[in-house]
Design a protein around this motif. Structure first.
Motif, mmCIF file in Angstrom:
data_model
loop_
_atom_site.group_PDB
_atom_site.id
_atom_site.type_symbol
_atom_site.label_atom_id
_atom_site.label_comp_id
_atom_site.label_asym_id
_atom_site.label_seq_id
_atom_site.Cartn_x
_atom_site.Cartn_y
_atom_site.Cartn_z
ATOM 1 N N ILE A 165 24.331 23.188 6.011
ATOM 2 C CA ILE A 165 24.125 24.312 5.093
ATOM 3 C C ILE A 165 23.620 25.539 5.832
ATOM 4 C CG2 ILE A 165 22.763 25.087 3.103
ATOM 5 C CD1 ILE A 165 22.972 22.273 2.003
ATOM 6 N N VAL A 166 22.816 25.341 6.855
ATOM 7 C CA VAL A 166 22.279 26.471 7.612
ATOM 8 C C VAL A 166 23.404 27.211 8.323
ATOM 9 C CG1 VAL A 166 20.770 27.108 9.527
ATOM 10 C CG2 VAL A 166 20.003 25.441 7.854
ATOM 11 N N ASP A 167 24.359 26.467 8.910
ATOM 12 C CA ASP A 167 25.512 27.120 9.553
ATOM 13 C C ASP A 167 26.335 27.900 8.541
ATOM 14 O OD1 ASP A 167 24.949 26.174 12.093
ATOM 15 O OD2 ASP A 167 26.101 24.324 11.790
ATOM 16 N N TRP A 168 26.511 27.330 7.360
ATOM 17 C CA TRP A 168 27.289 28.001 6.318
ATOM 18 C C TRP A 168 26.608 29.294 5.877
ATOM 19 C CZ3 TRP A 168 26.136 28.506 0.943
ATOM 20 C CH2 TRP A 168 27.195 28.978 0.178
ATOM 21 N N VAL A 169 25.290 29.240 5.663
ATOM 22 C CA VAL A 169 24.549 30.433 5.240
ATOM 23 C C VAL A 169 24.541 31.478 6.354
ATOM 24 C CG1 VAL A 169 22.252 31.285 4.590
ATOM 25 C CG2 VAL A 169 23.143 29.220 3.544
ATOM 26 N N ALA A 170 24.378 31.037 7.588
ATOM 27 C CA ALA A 170 24.396 31.982 8.711
ATOM 28 C C ALA A 170 25.773 32.626 8.846
ATOM 29 C CB ALA A 170 24.006 31.273 9.996
ATOM 30 N N GLY A 171 26.824 31.861 8.590
ATOM 31 C CA GLY A 171 28.181 32.417 8.634
ATOM 32 C C GLY A 171 28.397 33.456 7.544
ATOM 33 N N ILE A 172 27.821 33.229 6.386
ATOM 34 C CA ILE A 172 27.946 34.193 5.293
ATOM 35 C C ILE A 172 27.135 35.448 5.590
ATOM 36 C CG2 ILE A 172 27.274 34.611 2.899
ATOM 37 C CD1 ILE A 172 28.109 31.828 2.239
ATOM 38 N N ALA A 173 25.949 35.265 6.117
ATOM 39 C CA ALA A 173 25.037 36.406 6.300
ATOM 40 C C ALA A 173 25.517 37.374 7.368
ATOM 41 C CB ALA A 173 23.645 35.886 6.653
ATOM 42 N N PHE A 174 26.262 36.904 8.342
ATOM 43 C CA PHE A 174 26.622 37.769 9.468
ATOM 44 C C PHE A 174 28.087 38.163 9.506
ATOM 45 C CE2 PHE A 174 22.869 35.351 11.057
ATOM 46 C CZ PHE A 174 22.004 36.422 11.015
ATOM 47 N N LYS A 175 28.841 37.954 8.435
ATOM 48 C CA LYS A 175 30.244 38.379 8.384
ATOM 49 C C LYS A 175 30.363 39.635 7.528
ATOM 50 C CE LYS A 175 32.697 34.047 8.966
ATOM 51 N NZ LYS A 175 33.574 33.084 8.318
ATOM 52 N N PRO A 176 30.935 40.710 8.078
ATOM 53 C CA PRO A 176 31.103 41.935 7.288
ATOM 54 C C PRO A 176 32.048 41.759 6.098
ATOM 55 C CG PRO A 176 31.385 42.386 9.622
ATOM 56 C CD PRO A 176 31.297 40.905 9.467
ATOM 57 N N SER A 177 33.046 40.896 6.228
ATOM 58 C CA SER A 177 33.975 40.704 5.115
ATOM 59 C C SER A 177 33.272 40.072 3.914
ATOM 60 C CB SER A 177 35.154 39.839 5.559
ATOM 61 O OG SER A 177 34.705 38.563 5.958
ATOM 62 N N VAL A 178 32.290 39.219 4.166
ATOM 63 C CA VAL A 178 31.538 38.620 3.073
ATOM 64 C C VAL A 178 30.726 39.686 2.352
ATOM 65 C CG1 VAL A 178 29.715 36.973 2.515
ATOM 66 C CG2 VAL A 178 31.485 36.353 4.151
ATOM 67 N N TRP A 179 30.108 40.582 3.104
ATOM 68 C CA TRP A 179 29.318 41.654 2.475
ATOM 69 C C TRP A 179 30.217 42.621 1.720
ATOM 70 C CZ3 TRP A 179 24.518 41.104 1.460
ATOM 71 C CH2 TRP A 179 23.747 40.250 2.237
ATOM 72 N N LEU A 180 31.433 42.838 2.227
ATOM 73 C CA LEU A 180 32.393 43.668 1.501
ATOM 74 C C LEU A 180 32.758 43.007 0.173
ATOM 75 C CD1 LEU A 180 34.218 46.189 1.565
ATOM 76 C CD2 LEU A 180 35.969 44.735 2.591
ATOM 77 N N GLY A 181 32.904 41.696 0.179
ATOM 78 C CA GLY A 181 33.183 40.967 -1.064
ATOM 79 C C GLY A 181 32.042 41.087 -2.063
#
Length: 151
Positions: free
Chosen positions: A48-64
């Motif tokens: 879960i930590v890898d998944w959350v870290a992947g979400i937090a540091f991807k610009p496309s996720v923040w754009l979504g």
């Protein structure tokens, strides 16, 4: 890698605090602290930590997330406009038709003549409609009620 190290350090510190608490003979509190301190390591091991870290540091996720926020603002704006009476053209037409329509009970808007008084006795025979609407009408029944209550 950094997130896993931080979670491991937090768990180690929590287990240390739980050991000190148990040494002070507060076993119930120590068990609770140990349970909370094992949660970060469990999150690392499940991924879960890898998944959350992947979400937090991807610009496309923040754009979504930004697009979701814009959609929410647009939705709430349209709801506010509808509540203020704007509505859609179809809703305004339906409201206008309903306002134009006949009353549900047309006779309900006629003035009441009093309880138990037949309609034939309510209007004196010799007077016309204009004379009965004169401001000096007979208020003897109202005066009787007021006198009865001492007013």
């Amino acid at each position: 890698m950094l997130a896993e190290t931080i979670c491991s350090a937090v768990s180690a510190a929590g287990l240390g605090i739980a050991a000190v608490t148990a040494w002070r003979k507060r076993f119930l509190a120590a068990t609770r602290i140990a349970a909370y301190s094992l949660v970060p390591v469990a999150l690392v091991l499940t991924g879960i930590v890898d998944w959350v870290a992947g979400i937090a540091f991807k610009p496309s996720v923040w754009l979504g997330f930004g697009l979701l926020a814009v959609a929410w603002v647009l939705f709430m704006t349209t709801r506010a406009v509808e509540r203020r009476g704007g509505g859609t053209r179809k809703e305004r037409r339906a409201a206008a038709r309903a306002a134009r329509g006949d009353a549900v009970a047309p006779a309900a808007s006629a003035p009441s003549l009093g309880a138990g008084v037949p309609q034939a006795q309510a209007r004196p025979k010799g007077k016309s409609r204009e004379q009965s609407a004169v401001p000096g009408e007979d208020f003897s029944d109202i005066e009787a009620i007021l006198k009865k209550h001492g007013i």
